[in-house]
Design an enzyme around this catalytic site. Sequence first.
Site, PDB file in Angstrom:
ATOM      1  N   TRP A 105       0.837  -1.209   0.000  1.00 15.15           N
ATOM      2  CA  TRP A 105       0.000   0.000   0.000  1.00 15.15           C
ATOM      3  C   TRP A 105       0.870   1.257   0.000  1.00 15.15           C
ATOM      4  O   TRP A 105       0.552   2.250  -0.681  1.00 15.15           O
ATOM      5  CB  TRP A 105      -0.937   0.002   1.206  1.00 15.15           C
ATOM      6  CG  TRP A 105      -1.599   1.319   1.425  1.00 15.15           C
ATOM      7  CD1 TRP A 105      -2.503   1.936   0.595  1.00 15.15           C
ATOM      8  CD2 TRP A 105      -1.398   2.224   2.509  1.00 15.15           C
ATOM      9  NE1 TRP A 105      -2.880   3.163   1.114  1.00 15.15           N
ATOM     10  CE2 TRP A 105      -2.215   3.362   2.289  1.00 15.15           C
ATOM     11  CE3 TRP A 105      -0.620   2.185   3.669  1.00 15.15           C
ATOM     12  CZ2 TRP A 105      -2.260   4.438   3.176  1.00 15.15           C
ATOM     13  CZ3 TRP A 105      -0.678   3.250   4.548  1.00 15.15           C
ATOM     14  CH2 TRP A 105      -1.483   4.348   4.290  1.00 15.15           C
ATOM     15  N   HIS A 106       1.976   1.231   0.709  1.00 15.72           N
ATOM     16  CA  HIS A 106       2.852   2.406   0.728  1.00 15.72           C
ATOM     17  C   HIS A 106       3.501   2.647  -0.631  1.00 15.72           C
ATOM     18  O   HIS A 106       3.787   3.791  -0.992  1.00 15.72           O
ATOM     19  CB  HIS A 106       3.944   2.249   1.796  1.00 15.72           C
ATOM     20  CG  HIS A 106       3.471   2.550   3.183  1.00 15.72           C
ATOM     21  ND1 HIS A 106       3.148   1.570   4.099  1.00 15.72           N
ATOM     22  CD2 HIS A 106       3.246   3.725   3.814  1.00 15.72           C
ATOM     23  CE1 HIS A 106       2.752   2.131   5.232  1.00 15.72           C
ATOM     24  NE2 HIS A 106       2.805   3.434   5.090  1.00 15.72           N
ATOM     25  N   GLY A 107       3.714   1.591  -1.384  1.00 18.92           N
ATOM     26  CA  GLY A 107       4.313   1.763  -2.712  1.00 18.92           C
ATOM     27  C   GLY A 107       4.906   0.464  -3.221  1.00 18.92           C
ATOM     28  O   GLY A 107       5.329  -0.385  -2.431  1.00 18.92           O
TER      29      GLY A 107
END
Length: 393
Positions: free
Chosen positions: A325-327
């Site tokens: 989700w962060h990247g």
Amino acid sequence: MILPYDGPSYFIIIAVLFLPIIIGLLRGKRYLIYQNLVTVLFLFLTFGGKSWHQGVSIIVYIIWQWALVYGYFHYRQKKNATNIFVGAVILAIIPLAIVKIAPLASGHNSIIGFLGVSYLTFKSVQMVMEIRDGLIKEFHPMMFLQFLLFFPTISSGPIDRYRRFEKDFNQPAYGEAYIPLLSKAIWMIMLGSVYKFIIAHYIGTFAVPYTEGLALGTKGFSVSLLLYMYSYSMYLFFDFAGYSLFAVGTSYLLGIETPVNFNKPFISPNLKEFWNRWHMSLSFWFRDYVFMRLVFTLMKKKVFKSRITVSNIGYLALFLLMGIWHGLTWYYIVYGLFHGVAMCINDAWLRYKKKHKNLPSNWATNALAIFITFNTVCFSFLIFSGILDKMFR
């Protein structure tokens, strides 16, 4: 375009525009039409201006999510097929998935992306899941819009729950009951200013760049890298905790008791407690809507015989998802896996302690536990920062 809580001008606008709302709540009234106009103005200031495509994106996005939740609610009144539920969740996640995948696939950010798309998606998915569970008995289209577009928390949370928000919105604290809420709001905004504009500003402006330069110069593990790890961790905490205090304080001014996001996380004696204190609204969202559902499904279908195995698989999947989700870069993914493995080890240790009640337990062992947890978390933030990618590229 102005970024939420990014400087004094934002708070001046809040002070001026919120005054009638505050006076109204003190007098026992909510000026809903005026408050909605203020919401529209803040949304325009946040998503309009130079980034006009963000404005278009959020309008299309809101229509998409509203229609999806509205449609699923009316479907759920008659049927409850699992494939329709899964399809609704996937459709709610698709815009966020496009935003996350587009940079990796094309090298450019998605044109449908806008500030806060993740947190709005979490709210929409939450709605679908709670409708599925029968927890949301009635769907009020305008209330859902109020919940989705509640601007104090729109960019980075905290993530509220629909039923709690609806209760506060319909039954706000009025008159004398509002005064303690107003006092808390002012205190939170003042404390947030110290965190974000003083402590985080100086750490981020001086300590982080300086220690990063030293660390990159050594090209390996060193005292400089250790100093960078601690300075970056402190910056991350004070910057985000300051923002969260602003968001919660601003919510309180509007009579909405948005849940707090941080509760002294660095005094946690174990990793599980850390995640019950750090970015709590996100931690609890992932716990309730990902971890618990995955564990329940694996146990119901008897995929694994051991409850411990199911729990460990749940932790690994949960934190891997949080990392993604962060990247979609290796260090975010490794960050997630690191926490997943660490949580499995943490759980094993807690089970061991429960069986061996004769283990020493005093201030010294508690201090050691806090020290180990703190350094484990800081090391994970070192991975998260991306500096290792720069060092070994």
